[in-house]
Motif scaffolding. Sequence first.
Motif, PDB file in Angstrom:
ATOM      1  N   VAL A   1      41.583  56.684  33.183  1.00 44.91           N
ATOM      2  CA  VAL A   1      42.494  55.707  32.578  1.00 44.91           C
ATOM      3  C   VAL A   1      43.366  55.093  33.671  1.00 44.91           C
ATOM      4  CG1 VAL A   1      44.259  57.434  31.926  1.00 44.91           C
ATOM      5  CG2 VAL A   1      44.118  55.287  30.686  1.00 44.91           C
TER       6      VAL A   1
ATOM      7  N   ARG B   1      50.338  61.118  37.803  1.00 41.57           N
ATOM      8  CA  ARG B   1      49.862  61.058  39.179  1.00 41.57           C
ATOM      9  C   ARG B   1      50.912  61.710  40.071  1.00 41.57           C
ATOM     10  NH1 ARG B   1      45.648  60.103  37.256  1.00 41.57           N
ATOM     11  NH2 ARG B   1      44.252  58.325  37.615  1.00 41.57           N
TER      12      ARG B   1
ATOM     13  N   SER C   1      41.978  65.694  31.689  1.00 37.89           N
ATOM     14  CA  SER C   1      40.888  65.227  30.810  1.00 37.89           C
ATOM     15  C   SER C   1      39.678  66.157  30.844  1.00 37.89           C
ATOM     16  CB  SER C   1      40.465  63.817  31.239  1.00 37.89           C
ATOM     17  OG  SER C   1      39.968  63.838  32.569  1.00 37.89           O
TER      18      SER C   1
HETATM   19  C1  DGY Z   1      42.770  59.636  34.498  1.00 39.79           C
HETATM   20  O1  DGY Z   1      41.866  59.326  33.713  1.00 39.79           O
HETATM   21  O2  DGY Z   1      43.476  58.783  35.043  1.00 39.79           O
HETATM   22  C2  DGY Z   1      43.011  61.087  34.731  1.00 39.79           C
HETATM   23  O3  DGY Z   1      43.921  61.340  35.713  1.00 39.79           O
HETATM   24  C3  DGY Z   1      41.726  61.825  35.002  1.00 39.79           C
HETATM   25  O4  DGY Z   1      41.044  61.898  33.815  1.00 39.79           O
END
Ligand code: DGY
Length: 335
Positions: free
Chosen positions: A83, A241, A292
């Motif tokens: 995402v 993040r 995820s």
């Molecule tokens: C994302 O999708 O940005 C997550 O950090 C990893 O699935």
Amino acid sequence: MTDRPRVYVTRTLPGGDGPGTPLGRLREATDLEVWAGEGPVPAAELRARAAGCDGLLPMLTERIDLPFLAGCPHLRAIANMAVGYDNIDIGACTARGVLVTNTPGVLTDATADLAFTLLLAAARRITEGERAVRDGTWGPWDPNWLLGKPVAGATLGIVGPGRIGAAVARRGGGFDMRVLYHGRHAVADFPGERAASLEALLAQSDYVSMHVPLTPETALMCDAAFFARMRPHAIFVNTTRGGVVDQPALLAALRGGVIGGAALDVTTPEPLPPSDPLLTAPNIVISPHLGSATLETRTQMAHLAVDGLLAALAGQRPAHLVNPEAIDTVIEARR
Ligand code: DGY
């Protein structure tokens, strides 16, 4: 020779390689090459493989910047299997007419589950307890040992009231927490109350959970001043993040008792070396970017990335297009 679009995928995708799987669907429609080595594809290998490609399906581990794009003159579409898309220079893609897609929605619950797992683990000192069980320091039941913090009745502050923030807020409600949120805009139907400001949220929350994307505006936003505004017993949770956190400031806040604990699924760098001083902090729980990480979620993410890539390569507007302005660049170039 083939007139099918050439596509490079930077990791074997979950779900297998048979018909109807994410890779199977790509194999059917494109001239496909997949990096099947251990770990992320080395940058030089990626440059060489992507040079003649029309489409790319990278992970968040691949850096897609201007020099990379300059070496891929045919590239029309990038479907990031995440995402977040802070690994991609979106402006550079837009300027070159490269459509970029991401995979929102399908990972919301898995990521919210992980955020709440971390919150509970930090609140109840699970990793410290587990270590004691394993290293033989678990003594007789002690009324004063490893006392954690209550969750029911506590205030949960959500910074970034998007899909995942809302899902974490719903979990907080289920645990009888009061939920506050901070965002640029009021969010209708958010399962919590909008705080007057970020400062107000930090001052009132017993748990602060970060859900903002990493952008130039949010980079290092959790700094010494941010932690100083939190309550001294409060727990900081980050599943977005690592780049939103000033890690030395977090370490100092934990060591100095400025905040009560931290639970992180994301760090800078990733992987965090075992020698990193953050691991010496008291009251910290760290998981290795697992937000995820369920087979079901990752398979759905892979399918969504494939949907995006195939739509873009077919000249259609993909459902999760990050840079719609790139379409204007493409139209302009055709004139
Ligand atoms: C994302 O999708 O940005 C997550 O950090 C990893 O699935």
